[in-house]
Design an enzyme around this catalytic site. Structure first.
Site, mmCIF file in Angstrom:
data_model
loop_
_atom_site.group_PDB
_atom_site.id
_atom_site.type_symbol
_atom_site.label_atom_id
_atom_site.label_comp_id
_atom_site.label_asym_id
_atom_site.label_seq_id
_atom_site.Cartn_x
_atom_site.Cartn_y
_atom_site.Cartn_z
ATOM 1 N N GLU A 67 -1.010 -5.359 7.486
ATOM 2 C CA GLU A 67 -0.445 -5.563 5.893
ATOM 3 C C GLU A 67 0.883 -5.798 5.542
ATOM 4 O O GLU A 67 1.121 -6.521 6.794
ATOM 5 C CB GLU A 67 -1.082 -4.434 4.894
ATOM 6 C CG GLU A 67 -2.869 -3.705 5.193
ATOM 7 C CD GLU A 67 -2.800 -2.466 3.997
ATOM 8 O OE1 GLU A 67 -2.540 -3.418 2.606
ATOM 9 O OE2 GLU A 67 -4.070 -1.629 4.509
ATOM 10 N N ASP B 88 -10.615 -2.372 -3.763
ATOM 11 C CA ASP B 88 -9.674 -2.129 -2.938
ATOM 12 C C ASP B 88 -8.183 -0.828 -2.858
ATOM 13 O O ASP B 88 -8.080 -0.339 -4.533
ATOM 14 C CB ASP B 88 -8.707 -3.325 -1.526
ATOM 15 C CG ASP B 88 -8.292 -2.715 -0.804
ATOM 16 O OD1 ASP B 88 -8.166 -2.132 -0.519
ATOM 17 O OD2 ASP B 88 -7.550 -3.721 0.166
HETATM 18 C C1 NOJ Z 1 -6.198 -0.936 1.447
HETATM 19 C C2 NOJ Z 1 -6.973 -2.135 2.651
HETATM 20 O O1 NOJ Z 1 -6.954 -3.181 2.498
HETATM 21 C C3 NOJ Z 1 -8.382 -1.867 3.310
HETATM 22 O O2 NOJ Z 1 -8.558 -2.840 3.807
HETATM 23 C C4 NOJ Z 1 -8.322 -0.617 3.567
HETATM 24 O O3 NOJ Z 1 -9.704 -0.729 3.904
HETATM 25 C C5 NOJ Z 1 -7.963 0.103 2.561
HETATM 26 N N1 NOJ Z 1 -6.230 0.199 2.326
HETATM 27 C C6 NOJ Z 1 -7.654 2.115 3.152
HETATM 28 O O4 NOJ Z 1 -7.877 2.636 3.689
#
Ligand code: NOJ
Length: 767
Positions: free
Chosen positions: A533, A329
């Site tokens: 998030e 990630d």
């Molecule tokens: C962080 C996120 O946790 C993930 O779900 C995502 O795919 C990536 N960033 C890329 O944007």
């Protein structure tokens, strides 16, 4: 623009750099590709460029030609902002200097647009032109002409693109219990994504929903592993059906249950819970053929997932047999040094992650150079073996070959607008409609008569394209201010459904109340603002007090009031929990208004069923219907939701008339076949979700009293009766044996079980 068909030379010094071509592109010369150009080599060329040669031969051939630097580059994925504008965060036009650093110097093999990161002009055509231009530069500046792979988060349609149809966010799709529909959505999203030159989609999320405080709750499908896994399976299959786009099962594993509800805080899950409850949904999606897996950004039981050889190699590779690419990630390789402090340098972080099983590092713009330098150093110092590096690179190359990127690296940008703008709106509207979950309908106020004299539409989400889409829409945190994103709001949907009848939008609370006093009904649309998030984490995932107050005041008018909740989670409703008419719309996307109106006025009969439990209070977290009954006997120590998992009303009535099993006894590794007879006893056509649960046997390891084993959806005309078979492997009921350490292996306990559905039951003996 003619492309050279010159075969790649074998020596590093012989690198070709047709800079003039690239400069022309970057200087803004419109890139118009006629058709999709092909890089297929002549039969005399190297094996790896021969599309007809077996993949393993091609990969082996290419690998043998690659330098350390080129190999490390294939394990790196840079955020596109690294090659735009100021080479950092500014975005904007592609910048030649940055392209040179990223492709010539660092040989980067993949680019992503994470949470937004569009081209300067956000149209599908501009996306396609941007990905083509980057691809062209990357290939022309790769000594071996290796194409890059471009990734995005298309988690509810091609959601970064203005004007692309936005499907419901995952949790709403969970409410449909419709694996076929989710498969169609996966395919539709892939078509849109592909049209813009993107072949990697970071979806679906196979984490399970357990804690409404967590800001990413809406990105999951369900609290139940079978429901979540089945829908993730559908999405993976649909996404990859075209053969041109890869899906990503994320976030492996256990990302959704940070202990204090805040994103990326520590997670502690015992081995049994991990194996029996958390892992199955990922496994089901991986078994569906997912090309890639993304790692959980957080830590599990004191180990960052990115450093966990247990998760990424023992479980994922050895147990699950996953053969594809594991991508980190965002910035999570460097995080092993900077945030987790499990290593002291970026080189050691790269080594740790690669050795644990990460094949590609997803890199913010300021993490790119450090990663490539660190990974090169780690290999040179012997901290990562060449064998392990080759394994990672081979997986990436295999993926690129599978997707046809060596042969067809470009898209026809002139077709992108046509393929993306407003595409599959009917499908998105159908999905949103199927997600509508009618929670309460006191006095059968719904469906409303379209011809009512005056209807007031009120509440902060009544006319908000931003709110109905949620996060991951144009921008990471949702539609940025000033962006004109099309979409049908609830107000617009209601107005359109009622034609010339009077429909009033009242955004101000006092105005809404006074308008309702003189109206025949009010629709009040409440919920949350968009977010994603950590930004959407909440210590109080409740409906805001002023919105509760608005509902109370509207209800006091004595007029029929329908509360529509547009929210990322089952928010605690406070006084609104008593609302007489309650419809959960989730985050329905661009076609929200069409879907809500079709249910409000009875053009569609609601069929959504809660994929999660609706809590009464904020103290009820984490929560799921699978929680074990408390043994204390205190109030609420048992499962005590406002609305339980699976709840959802209809405008017709159903009856479950029978449940029989093909055999009343089954082997532990056998398949149970349950036939459920259901009938529509009302006067409207409807679709019934038929969940089949298994009740626990006597078991030394505690298991939930009742677990979902399988489900079906049945269309039923008024008066119709049908029998549907729901088959499931008994292995779904396996639990990890052993003492509190969960040291045993998962197995199905023998003994007496019950299979239940809709109040009917059948005894089952497991041998
Ligand atoms: C962080 C996120 O946790 C993930 O779900 C995502 O795919 C990536 N960033 C890329 O944007």
């Amino acid at each position: 623009m003619a492309r050279s068909t010159q075969h790649p030379p074998s020596g590093r010094g012989a690198r070709r750099r047709p800079l003039a071509l690239a400069v022309a592109l970057l200087a803004g010369a419109a890139l118009t590709l006629t058709g999709t150009s092909s890089a297929t080599a002549a039969p005399t060329g190297p094996v790896y460029l021969n599309a007809k040669a077996p993949a393993e031969q091609r990969v082996g051939d290419l690998l043998r030609r690659m330098t350390l630097e080129e190999k490390v580059g294939q394990t790196a994925q840079a955020a596109v902002v690294r090659i735009q504008g100021d080479c950092m965060w500014s975005g904007g036009d592609l910048t030649e200097r940055c392209m040179k650093e990223v492709f010539d110097d660092q040989e980067i093999g993949s680019i992503l647009s994470g949470g937004g990161m569009p081209p300067k002009v956000n149209t599908p055509k501009a996306w396609a032109e941007m990905t083509n231009a980057i691809q062209r530069y990357a290939i022309e500046h790769s000594r071996l002409r290796i194409p890059l792979i471009y990734g995005v988060d298309a988690v509810h349609g091609h959601n970064n693109v203005i004007g692309a149809t936005k499907t419901p966010q995952q949790l709403g799709l969970g409410a449909t219990w419709n694996t076929g529909l989710v498969r169609e959505l996966g395919a539709s999203t892939s078509e849109a994504v592909k049209a813009t030159g993107v072949s990697w989609n970071f979806a679906p999320v196979a984490d399970i929903s357990r804690d409404t405080r967590w800001g990413r709750y809406y990105e999951t499908f369900a609290e139940d592993p079978i429901l979540a896994g089945s829908l993730a399976e559908g999405f993976v299959k649909g996404s990859e059906d075209t053969g041109a786009v890869s899906a990503t099962v994320k976030h492996f594993a256990g990302y959704s249950q940070p202990m204090n509800g805040h994103d990326r805080t520590e997670t502690h899950v015992d081995p049994r819970y991990l194996r029996d409850t958390i892992l199955p949904a990922y496994k089901q999606a991986i078994d569906a053929g997912a090309d890639t897996v993304m790692v959980n950004s957080g830590s599990l039981n004191g180990i960052p997932a990115h450093a966990s050889k247990y998760l990424l190699t023992d479980v994922l590779r050895k147990d699950f047999g996953f053969k594809g690419v594991v991508v980190s990630d965002w910035d999570d390789v460097r995080a092993l040094q900077t945030r987790f402090h499990v290593v002291g340098s970026y080189a050691d972080a790269a080594a740790k992650a690669l050795n644990a099983g990460v094949d590609m590092a997803m890199l913010p713009p300021d993490a790119v150079d450090g990663y490539t330098a660190g990974a090169r150093e780690a290999v040179r110092d012997g901290k990562v073996s060449m064998r392990r590096l080759d394994e990672a690179v081979a997986r990436v190359l295999r993926l690129k070959m599978k997707l046809g990127l060596f042969e067809n690296p470009f898209v026809d940008a002139s077709k992108a607008d046509g393929a993306v703008l407003g595409a599959d709106k009917d499908l998105a509207a159908r999905a949103a409609t199927e997600s509508m979950t009618l929670l309460r309908n006191e006095g059968n106020v719904l469906p409303l008569n379209k011809d009512l004299g005056k209807v007031v539409v009120a509440g902060p989400s009544a006319d908000s394209v931003a709110n109905q889409n949620g996060g991951w829409t144009i921008g990471w945190q949702g539609i940025p201010a000033g962006v004109d994103e099309p979409g049908v709001t609830v107000y617009e949907g209601v107005k359109a459904a009622r034609g010339d009848a009077e429909t009033v939008l009242a955004m101000d609370a006092d105005e809404a109340v006074s308008e309702t006093e003189g109206a025949d009904a009010a629709v009040v649309v409440v919920g949350e603002k968009p977010g994603a998030e950590g930004e959407l984490d909440s210590e109080n995932p409740s409906l805001a007090a002023d919105q509760q107050d608005l509902i109370d005041r509207l209800e006091k008018t004595g007029k029929p009031v329908v509360v529509v909740v547009v929210a990322s989670r089952p928010i605690v409703l406070g006084s609104a929990a008593d609302a007489k008419n309650l419809l959960m719309a989730w985050l329905p996307g661009s076609e929200a208004g069409t879907a809500v109106a079709s249910v409000l006025f009875g053009d569609a009969n609601p069929s959504g069923r809660l994929p999660v439990s609706w809590p009464k209070t904020v103290g009820d977290q984490p929560m799921s219907y699978l929680q074990l009954p408390g043994t204390n006997g205190g109030p609420s120590s048992n499962y005590d939701p406002l609305f339980p998992f699976g709840h959802g009303l209809s405008y017709t009535t159903y009856e479950t008339r029978g449940l029989t099993l093909a055999s009343s006894s089954v082997a532990k590794n056998g398949t149970v076949r349950a036939s459920v007879t259901v009938a529509n006893t009302g006067s409207r056509t409807g679709t019934l979700v038929v969940p089949v649960y298994v009740e626990r046997p006597v078991s030394s390891v505690l298991v939930a009293p009742r677990r979902l084993a399988g489900f079906a959806r049945v269309d039923l005309a008024a008066g119709q009766q049908r029998t549907v078979e729901v088959a499931f492997p008994m292995s779904r009921m396996a639990v990890t044996q052993g003492d509190v350490d969960g040291s045993g292996t998962p197995s199905v306990s023998s003994g007496a079980y019950k299979v239940v559905s809709g109040g009917k039951e059948a005894a089952l003996t497991v041998r």
